[in-house]
Design a protein around this motif. Structure first.
Motif, PDB file in Angstrom:
ATOM      1  N   UNK A  93       0.958  -1.141   0.063  1.00  0.00           N
ATOM      2  CA  UNK A  93      -0.044  -0.078  -0.011  1.00  0.00           C
ATOM      3  C   UNK A  93       0.785   1.315  -0.047  1.00  0.00           C
ATOM      4  N   UNK A  94       2.068   1.032  -0.119  1.00  0.00           N
ATOM      5  CA  UNK A  94       3.240   2.204  -0.047  1.00  0.00           C
ATOM      6  C   UNK A  94       3.585   2.817   1.293  1.00  0.00           C
ATOM      7  N   UNK A  95       3.058   1.938   2.408  1.00  0.00           N
ATOM      8  CA  UNK A  95       3.501   2.366   3.613  1.00  0.00           C
ATOM      9  C   UNK A  95       5.085   2.120   3.785  1.00  0.00           C
ATOM     10  N   UNK A  96       5.620   1.310   3.338  1.00  0.00           N
ATOM     11  CA  UNK A  96       7.180   1.153   3.688  1.00  0.00           C
ATOM     12  C   UNK A  96       7.974   2.162   2.956  1.00  0.00           C
ATOM     13  N   UNK A  97       7.338   2.387   1.827  1.00  0.00           N
ATOM     14  CA  UNK A  97       8.316   3.636   0.947  1.00  0.00           C
ATOM     15  C   UNK A  97       8.032   4.904   1.463  1.00  0.00           C
TER      16      UNK A  97
END
Length: 186
Positions: A93-97
């Motif tokens: 979901x783009x959390x890590x980025x």
């Protein structure tokens, strides 16, 4: 929407994520039921990612250690990224980025000029995330230099040399690239 903010090492929203990461890493690397990840020490700064107000990810940064295990000295300005974890509900979901970008800016604000990290060879999603974010493989650094499964990376956080900015040596040069939708477990 994802928000990332600093939190205390004993924050009650952080602790379940750290425990989930420990369980996942211990199983992934077949470390045994009593294995625990090492303590990061009192100078670690933790970041907590929340999506719609719920904790979904965490990471920590701390000054890099020398061969004697202490921070500073020749490593002044180099920080280490640790404990990157995204709960299964927040992966892809783009959390890590987003957390990674926030950690980089956080370290810049603390005077950091480079961010390094260690991950493992059984975490290809993590390696792809770091590579897409501009991290370059470097030789394994202490205490990982004799660990065959370790993969170490570093990113220069200083502005890239341009017509008015002289080049400086000593850090891996990297250019930002597209962020990855994949999420690391560590």
């Amino acid at each position: 929407m994802v928000t990332v903010s600093p939190c205390a090492a004993d924050d009650p929203e952080l602790l379940p994520l750290v425990e989930a990461m420990n369980v996942e890493i211990v199983a992934l690397y077949e470390m045994g039921p009593d294995a625990r990840l090492y303590s990061l020490g009192p100078d670690a700064r933790y970041l907590l990612a929340r999506r719609e107000g719920r904790p979904v990810g965490c990471c920590a940064v701390r000054p890099a250690r020398g061969t004697d295990g202490t921070a500073g000295g020749a490593l002044a300005g180099i920080w280490e990224l640790n404990r990157v974890f995204v709960a299964r509900s927040g992966r892809r979901t783009g959390v890590a980025a987003g957390m990674l970008a926030h950690a980089e800016e956080f370290v810049r604000q603390l005077g950091g000029v480079a961010l390094r990290l260690e991950t493992g060879d059984r975490q290809p999603n993590a390696m792809r995330l770091y590579e897409r974010a501009g991290y370059l493989r470097i030789p394994n650094y202490p205490p990982h230099e004799h660990t065959a499964r370790s993969r170490c990376y570093e990113k220069n956080l200083r502005p890239l040399p341009g017509p008015d900015i002289p080049a400086q040596s000593g850090f891996a040069e990297s250019r930002p690239t597209e962020s990855s939708p994949t999420e690391p477990a560590s």
